[in-house]
Write an enzyme that holds these catalytic residues in place. Sequence first.
Site, PDB file in Angstrom:
ATOM      1  N   GLY A  15      11.288-118.939  63.632  1.00 50.04           N
ATOM      2  CA  GLY A  15      11.441-119.620  63.730  1.00 50.04           C
ATOM      3  C   GLY A  15      10.098-120.468  63.811  1.00 50.04           C
ATOM      4  O   GLY A  15       9.436-121.934  63.459  1.00 50.04           O
ATOM      5  N   ASP A  16       8.693-119.570  64.738  1.00 50.28           N
ATOM      6  CA  ASP A  16       7.502-120.065  65.098  1.00 50.28           C
ATOM      7  C   ASP A  16       7.135-120.300  63.405  1.00 50.28           C
ATOM      8  O   ASP A  16       6.026-120.345  63.122  1.00 50.28           O
ATOM      9  CB  ASP A  16       7.438-118.845  65.379  1.00 50.28           C
ATOM     10  CG  ASP A  16       7.928-118.833  67.065  1.00 50.28           C
ATOM     11  OD1 ASP A  16       8.536-119.795  67.660  1.00 50.28           O
ATOM     12  OD2 ASP A  16       8.387-117.607  67.860  1.00 50.28           O
TER      13      ASP A  16
HETATM   14  P1  ATP Z   1      13.377-117.800  66.581  1.00 47.67           P
HETATM   15  O1  ATP Z   1      14.092-118.307  67.755  1.00 47.67           O
HETATM   16  O2  ATP Z   1      14.219-115.992  66.105  1.00 47.67           O
HETATM   17  O3  ATP Z   1      11.989-118.029  66.212  1.00 47.67           O
HETATM   18  P2  ATP Z   1      15.019-119.774  65.004  1.00 47.67           P
HETATM   19  O4  ATP Z   1      16.600-119.395  65.800  1.00 47.67           O
HETATM   20  O5  ATP Z   1      13.982-120.646  66.192  1.00 47.67           O
HETATM   21  O6  ATP Z   1      14.329-118.677  65.336  1.00 47.67           O
HETATM   22  P3  ATP Z   1      15.734-119.489  63.097  1.00 47.67           P
HETATM   23  O7  ATP Z   1      16.805-120.290  61.684  1.00 47.67           O
HETATM   24  O8  ATP Z   1      16.754-118.321  62.734  1.00 47.67           O
HETATM   25  O9  ATP Z   1      14.479-119.774  63.500  1.00 47.67           O
HETATM   26  O10 ATP Z   1      14.742-119.032  61.241  1.00 47.67           O
HETATM   27  C1  ATP Z   1      13.252-120.325  60.674  1.00 47.67           C
HETATM   28  C2  ATP Z   1      13.721-119.584  59.240  1.00 47.67           C
HETATM   29  O11 ATP Z   1      13.484-118.554  59.331  1.00 47.67           O
HETATM   30  C3  ATP Z   1      15.156-120.045  58.454  1.00 47.67           C
HETATM   31  O12 ATP Z   1      15.234-121.336  58.176  1.00 47.67           O
HETATM   32  C4  ATP Z   1      14.548-118.910  57.550  1.00 47.67           C
HETATM   33  O13 ATP Z   1      13.394-120.427  56.159  1.00 47.67           O
HETATM   34  C5  ATP Z   1      13.925-118.443  57.666  1.00 47.67           C
HETATM   35  N1  ATP Z   1      14.948-116.806  58.466  1.00 47.67           N
HETATM   36  C6  ATP Z   1      14.970-116.168  59.661  1.00 47.67           C
HETATM   37  N2  ATP Z   1      16.082-115.385  59.178  1.00 47.67           N
HETATM   38  C7  ATP Z   1      16.289-115.379  58.308  1.00 47.67           C
HETATM   39  C8  ATP Z   1      17.446-114.586  57.592  1.00 47.67           C
HETATM   40  N3  ATP Z   1      17.833-113.681  58.006  1.00 47.67           N
HETATM   41  N4  ATP Z   1      16.955-114.716  56.403  1.00 47.67           N
HETATM   42  C9  ATP Z   1      16.349-115.184  55.029  1.00 47.67           C
HETATM   43  N5  ATP Z   1      15.434-116.628  55.960  1.00 47.67           N
HETATM   44  C10 ATP Z   1      15.153-116.300  57.624  1.00 47.67           C
END
Ligand code: ATP
Length: 311
Positions: free
Chosen positions: A254-255
């Site tokens: 996410g970051d």
């Molecule tokens: P975090 O809190 O771990 O920083 P988050 O929940 O804010 O993450 P996510 O939606 O999990 O953010 O991930 C952000 C982006 O990273 C997704 O939109 C995608 O592009 C990529 N990503 C994360 N996890 C995956 C995965 N398992 N497979 C492919 N892409 C991923």
Amino acid sequence: MILTVTMNPSVDMAYQMDTFQLDEVNRVTQVVKTAGGKGLNVTRVLQQLGVEVKATGIVGGHFGEFIKAELAKQTIDYQFYEINQESRNSIALLHDGLQTEILEAGPTILKNQQMEFLEVYKQLLKTATTVTLSGSLSKGLPSTFYSQLILLAQAVGCAVLLDTSGNSLKEAVHAKVKPMLIKPNETEIAELLGVAKVEKSVVSLKKQLQEPLFSEIPWVVVSMGASGAFAKFQDRFFEVTIPKIDVVNPVGSGDATLAGIAAMIDQAGTPEEVLKMGMTTGMLNAMETSTGQINPNLVQRYYEQVQVIEK
Ligand code: ATP
């Protein structure tokens, strides 16, 4: 210059252990210590993208020194407000394929320290064009603190991108001056809307982002892990799909996404370019062992595989 704000950075300690038993002596086989905190992940990814970036926030004590030394090693520019309390430690116990986290709360920021940090921040805004605000606030800071940072930055023409949760996200969304972008994940958007869970269909995501709550926030990007993202830009909506990748460690994706988005917004990219770069850096982070790291040589290859469809 992109200014990244990390109000409660930490020294992240990953303890690799063969096994872990409660109430026993447990020996660590490998220790990895890094400068942690969501905003510092954003900073590292921006640096790897070759974007001019400066990190700010509040650090203190021996751990604060460690955080600065780690950034310096990576030739990352920083200017923190320094306090005499210790920055925090975040410990991850890695064993048997499990990850147990022990997180300190960090220092309590006093009223005069808040005011002094704001002076440092105002100075830094003079050379910034985009600001990212990431993560939780330290104890002692009011939940309206990000709203104050948004107001100051937007008053001098900076775009502000906010990635936080809980009360500080709620406050910022309801404040008079809104951030240019929020990047809630599925849990955070549900929390904002006061529902148990958001349905991931295009129809319901679009309906949710059409809520009056978001009407004055130009960008809302709902990231959905392996399912990509759904986004609103002004009154336009986009479904973003990504290729299947070999995931190594998705923590911090996410970051990394926020970093990609910030880089493109700072370069006045089109909505399609902003979303493609955000997804690319998110995926590339998930393909690395370390949190907040990407391989810049793979950007072009994955960027081309992201699909943005207006809905
Ligand atoms: P975090 O809190 O771990 O920083 P988050 O929940 O804010 O993450 P996510 O939606 O999990 O953010 O991930 C952000 C982006 O990273 C997704 O939109 C995608 O592009 C990529 N990503 C994360 N996890 C995956 C995965 N398992 N497979 C492919 N892409 C991923």
